[in-house]
Design an enzyme around this catalytic site. Sequence first.
Site, PDB file in Angstrom:
ATOM      1  N   ARG A  36       0.831  -1.213   0.000  1.00  0.00           N
ATOM      2  CA  ARG A  36       0.000   0.000   0.000  1.00  0.00           C
ATOM      3  C   ARG A  36       0.865   1.263   0.000  1.00  0.00           C
ATOM      4  NH1 ARG A  36      -5.102  -1.732   3.835  1.00  0.00           N
ATOM      5  NH2 ARG A  36      -6.143  -2.817   2.146  1.00  0.00           N
ATOM      6  N   LYS A 209     -21.179 -15.474   1.024  1.00  0.00           N
ATOM      7  CA  LYS A 209     -22.602 -15.211   1.283  1.00  0.00           C
ATOM      8  C   LYS A 209     -23.313 -14.494   0.150  1.00  0.00           C
ATOM      9  CE  LYS A 209     -22.402 -14.602   6.264  1.00  0.00           C
ATOM     10  NZ  LYS A 209     -22.282 -13.496   7.198  1.00  0.00           N
ATOM     11  N   GLY A 372     -10.615  -8.530  -1.456  1.00  0.00           N
ATOM     12  CA  GLY A 372      -9.407  -9.117  -0.868  1.00  0.00           C
ATOM     13  C   GLY A 372      -9.188 -10.569  -1.243  1.00  0.00           C
ATOM     14  N   GLY A 395     -14.150  -3.356   0.336  1.00  0.00           N
ATOM     15  CA  GLY A 395     -15.482  -2.795   0.595  1.00  0.00           C
ATOM     16  C   GLY A 395     -15.842  -1.728  -0.420  1.00  0.00           C
TER      17      GLY A 395
HETATM   18  P1  AMP Z   1     -16.077 -13.333   0.351  1.00  0.00           P
HETATM   19  O1  AMP Z   1     -15.373 -12.556   1.419  1.00  0.00           O
HETATM   20  O2  AMP Z   1     -17.550 -13.194   0.377  1.00  0.00           O
HETATM   21  O3  AMP Z   1     -15.471 -13.144  -1.010  1.00  0.00           O
HETATM   22  O4  AMP Z   1     -15.868 -14.869   0.756  1.00  0.00           O
HETATM   23  C1  AMP Z   1     -14.625 -15.481   0.732  1.00  0.00           C
HETATM   24  C2  AMP Z   1     -14.702 -16.751   1.536  1.00  0.00           C
HETATM   25  O5  AMP Z   1     -15.652 -17.619   0.953  1.00  0.00           O
HETATM   26  C3  AMP Z   1     -13.389 -17.510   1.552  1.00  0.00           C
HETATM   27  O6  AMP Z   1     -12.899 -17.541   2.863  1.00  0.00           O
HETATM   28  C4  AMP Z   1     -13.761 -18.895   1.053  1.00  0.00           C
HETATM   29  O7  AMP Z   1     -13.152 -19.930   1.803  1.00  0.00           O
HETATM   30  C5  AMP Z   1     -15.262 -18.927   1.278  1.00  0.00           C
HETATM   31  N1  AMP Z   1     -15.910 -19.912   0.411  1.00  0.00           N
HETATM   32  C6  AMP Z   1     -15.871 -19.987  -0.912  1.00  0.00           C
HETATM   33  N2  AMP Z   1     -16.528 -21.077  -1.353  1.00  0.00           N
HETATM   34  C7  AMP Z   1     -16.997 -21.721  -0.268  1.00  0.00           C
HETATM   35  C8  AMP Z   1     -17.749 -22.917  -0.072  1.00  0.00           C
HETATM   36  N3  AMP Z   1     -18.169 -23.652  -1.093  1.00  0.00           N
HETATM   37  N4  AMP Z   1     -18.068 -23.256   1.201  1.00  0.00           N
HETATM   38  C9  AMP Z   1     -17.645 -22.505   2.232  1.00  0.00           C
HETATM   39  N5  AMP Z   1     -16.938 -21.358   2.110  1.00  0.00           N
HETATM   40  C10 AMP Z   1     -16.607 -20.972   0.876  1.00  0.00           C
END
Ligand code: AMP
Length: 416
Positions: A36, A209, A372, A395
């Site tokens: 950064r 999510k 990230g 974010g």
């Molecule tokens: P995000 O911050 O929403 O981009 O989510 C990233 C996280 O989603 C990472 O830590 C991944 O390990 C998790 N992730 C991705 N695919 C899966 C899955 N099929 N089951 C559980 N966690 C997941």
Amino acid sequence: MKKILEDVNVKGKKVLVRVDYNVPLDANLNITNDKRIVATIPTIKYLLKENAAIILMSHLGRPKGKFVPEMSLNPVSIRLSELLDKPVKFVDGDCVSKESKQVAASLKPGEIFLLENLRFHPEEEGKNAAGEKDKVAMENFAKEIASMGEIFVQDAFGTVHRAHASTSAVVKYVKDAAAGFLLEKELKFLGETLENPQRPFLAILGGAKVSDKINVIENLLNKVDAIIIGGAMAYTFLKSQGVSTGTSLVENDKLDLASELIKKAKERKIDFLLPVDHIVVNKVDFANKQIPKGAQVEETIDEAISDNFMGVDIGFKSIKKFAEVIKSSKTILWNGPLGIFEIDEFAKGTVAIADLVAQATDDGAISIVGGGDSVSSVKKAGADKRISHISTGGGASLEFLEGKELPGIAALPERS
Ligand code: AMP
């Protein structure tokens, strides 16, 4: 179009630059990753070339309005000085102390001063000393910072989604303001792509999510030609279509919404692609990101997952199906891993997609990766250098993709 650095006369002027020096520090306060800081060098060098006096300001961590010595920006001033091979002035403890203001007042053209962590003051985040929301206190603090310089440059994309004293309020109290080189690049790639993409335009969304990315999906449904959904998010969509998902992460309260989004995509003739097979496992150690001893890892034959098994990555057929769409796309936007990429065995889908996106970029597509974890996954695949643009703000880039107005950008003047 917002004013950029080159639109503003900074020659010999005192220029306040909001940077993102929120760097990771170890227990001995050594900076463990200085990317950064390195990323701000082009803006700083340009200002030095223009003989400006440069006052840099940033936050570090979450000191919650109090002085926390471990969150001082002092280590950053030392690292920056090494990188520039030039002294960087620094005053410990308080960015608007008498001493700090004196250093700012006597700063000469070609000199650099880094202010102490802005978030040692609750006013930076719009609160007063009692921790209550207080807009007047924030405006007064913004005036105090602004009084140290003449021109304001915003180069901290990672904080432009916050309406803070140093991100938006400060702009009102300076003579002129503009986006620095880092922000300009983000605006060019994210902004221009969303407004006027080369088609076909594909979005790849993964991660944990659906609820985190509903607004992104809704906004992108107005813009893209195709969407690929992977990661845990995919299971909520699959379940909403009556597919069995075993013990996969599903947000049951979002099933109706997921169906609704699929329906909208169909109405708009947008290709809405979900995985057609998966890597599944009957046990995962989420806390340590590893496969427990004795766990059974399997590949499904289709999209259905049997009871007691959880989807953790996209399967081979899904990769093949997604590859066709990626190859024929001219613009690709990617946010979120397609599996639990932190575990090597479940990173194969994400790595394969990263490689395909890099390949499409080599063949002339524009690719943008944000967030990230997506950035880490592209790096894990060794494909980061081949991506057109890697967005620096997690974010902030999500809120940008949601189509929200970001206060730190909105506050900047328009180009005349
Ligand atoms: P995000 O911050 O929403 O981009 O989510 C990233 C996280 O989603 C990472 O830590 C991944 O390990 C998790 N992730 C991705 N695919 C899966 C899955 N099929 N089951 C559980 N966690 C997941």
